[in-house]
Design a protein around this motif. Structure first.
Motif, mmCIF file in Angstrom:
data_model
loop_
_atom_site.group_PDB
_atom_site.id
_atom_site.type_symbol
_atom_site.label_atom_id
_atom_site.label_comp_id
_atom_site.label_asym_id
_atom_site.label_seq_id
_atom_site.Cartn_x
_atom_site.Cartn_y
_atom_site.Cartn_z
ATOM 1 N N TRP A 109 -15.487 7.741 -2.262
ATOM 2 C CA TRP A 109 -14.324 7.939 -3.122
ATOM 3 C C TRP A 109 -14.793 8.639 -4.385
ATOM 4 C CZ3 TRP A 109 -9.426 7.343 -1.937
ATOM 5 C CH2 TRP A 109 -9.078 6.512 -0.879
ATOM 6 N N GLU A 155 -17.620 5.901 -5.485
ATOM 7 C CA GLU A 155 -17.927 4.651 -4.794
ATOM 8 C C GLU A 155 -17.928 4.907 -3.294
ATOM 9 O OE1 GLU A 155 -15.375 0.683 -3.786
ATOM 10 O OE2 GLU A 155 -15.434 1.283 -5.878
ATOM 11 N N HIS A 202 -17.126 4.259 0.363
ATOM 12 C CA HIS A 202 -16.032 3.562 1.034
ATOM 13 C C HIS A 202 -16.588 2.582 2.067
ATOM 14 C CE1 HIS A 202 -12.175 2.815 2.883
ATOM 15 N NE2 HIS A 202 -12.694 3.096 4.050
ATOM 16 N N PHE A 248 -11.914 -2.140 -1.400
ATOM 17 C CA PHE A 248 -11.371 -2.546 -2.695
ATOM 18 C C PHE A 248 -10.847 -1.359 -3.502
ATOM 19 C CE2 PHE A 248 -14.776 -5.747 -1.789
ATOM 20 C CZ PHE A 248 -13.902 -6.715 -1.322
ATOM 21 N N PHE A 249 -11.581 -0.246 -3.500
ATOM 22 C CA PHE A 249 -11.093 0.923 -4.237
ATOM 23 C C PHE A 249 -9.814 1.447 -3.607
ATOM 24 C CE2 PHE A 249 -10.569 5.309 -5.382
ATOM 25 C CZ PHE A 249 -10.807 5.298 -6.750
ATOM 26 N N GLU A 250 -9.781 1.486 -2.287
ATOM 27 C CA GLU A 250 -8.584 1.958 -1.589
ATOM 28 C C GLU A 250 -7.377 1.070 -1.919
ATOM 29 O OE1 GLU A 250 -7.371 3.691 2.772
ATOM 30 O OE2 GLU A 250 -9.099 2.377 2.620
ATOM 31 N N SER A 251 -7.584 -0.234 -2.013
ATOM 32 C CA SER A 251 -6.501 -1.155 -2.383
ATOM 33 C C SER A 251 -6.033 -0.886 -3.808
ATOM 34 C CB SER A 251 -6.959 -2.605 -2.265
ATOM 35 O OG SER A 251 -7.215 -2.929 -0.917
ATOM 36 N N ALA A 252 -6.980 -0.707 -4.725
ATOM 37 C CA ALA A 252 -6.621 -0.419 -6.125
ATOM 38 C C ALA A 252 -5.851 0.894 -6.207
ATOM 39 C CB ALA A 252 -7.874 -0.375 -6.991
ATOM 40 N N ALA A 282 -10.921 1.522 -12.245
ATOM 41 C CA ALA A 282 -12.213 0.931 -11.862
ATOM 42 C C ALA A 282 -12.217 -0.575 -12.106
ATOM 43 C CB ALA A 282 -13.343 1.604 -12.634
ATOM 44 N N ARG A 319 -10.113 -2.304 -9.474
ATOM 45 C CA ARG A 319 -10.893 -2.393 -8.242
ATOM 46 C C ARG A 319 -11.817 -3.597 -8.290
ATOM 47 N NH1 ARG A 319 -15.571 -3.555 -6.508
ATOM 48 N NH2 ARG A 319 -16.582 -2.265 -4.987
ATOM 49 N N GLN A 320 -12.474 -3.821 -9.415
ATOM 50 C CA GLN A 320 -13.381 -4.957 -9.551
ATOM 51 C C GLN A 320 -12.609 -6.276 -9.479
ATOM 52 O OE1 GLN A 320 -15.220 -2.911 -13.115
ATOM 53 N NE2 GLN A 320 -16.940 -4.176 -12.435
ATOM 54 N N ARG A 369 -11.671 -6.980 -5.936
ATOM 55 C CA ARG A 369 -12.864 -7.434 -5.232
ATOM 56 C C ARG A 369 -13.140 -8.897 -5.527
ATOM 57 N NH1 ARG A 369 -17.478 -9.432 -6.031
ATOM 58 N NH2 ARG A 369 -19.219 -9.080 -4.651
#
Length: 139
Positions: free
Chosen positions: A46, A58, A60, A66-70, A89, A92-93, A96
């Protein structure tokens, strides 16, 4: 929300070599609005890019997206004052942490379209849980 996929079969090492010279460590650019950035997946990575500078990247993970969800919930292409690269960011954390710790915050709080009020509520819950679990904030 749709996103671009560039060079889907690119070797991860080649992707990282392409990223390295373009990566800018945080600083003031991290506060740019996500709507002013290009967000895409190159190979398995990503990337958040602004005017040729890579602000965030990041790898994938199919198992831990998690990034995709954010990205999905925040809808970063739709402009809003609070939607910065930094907030994406951090979100995303938080997703997670909430997922790994087995909370139900993602399922019970997050909604579409995500409003700032709902985002702040989710972040308060996730940070409170993070503080209890780690003894300090990790995001």
């Amino acid at each position: 929300m749709e996103y671009k996929i560039i060079e889907p079969d690119e070797d991860p090492k080649a992707t990282m070599e392409w990223i390295k010279p373009k990566f800018v460590k945080y600083g003031h650019k991290f506060e740019l609005n996500t709507a002013d950035c290009e967000i895409y997946k190159r190979g398995k990575v990503w990337i958040v890019e602004h005017q040729g500078d890579i602000l965030y990247y990041e790898t994938h993970s199919e198992d831990y997206p998690f990034f995709e969800s954010a990205f999905h919930y925040m809808n970063p292409a739709k402009w809003a004052n609070w939607k910065t690269v930094s907030e994406l960011a951090t979100f995303r954390q938080a997703i997670r942490e909430a997922t790994v710790q087995g909370t139900d915050y993602c399922d019970t709080i997050l909604e579409e379209p995500l409003t700032y009020k709902t985002y702040r509520k989710f972040m308060r819950f996730a940070r409170a849980h993070d503080l209890r679990h780690h003894g300090s904030h990790t995001f």
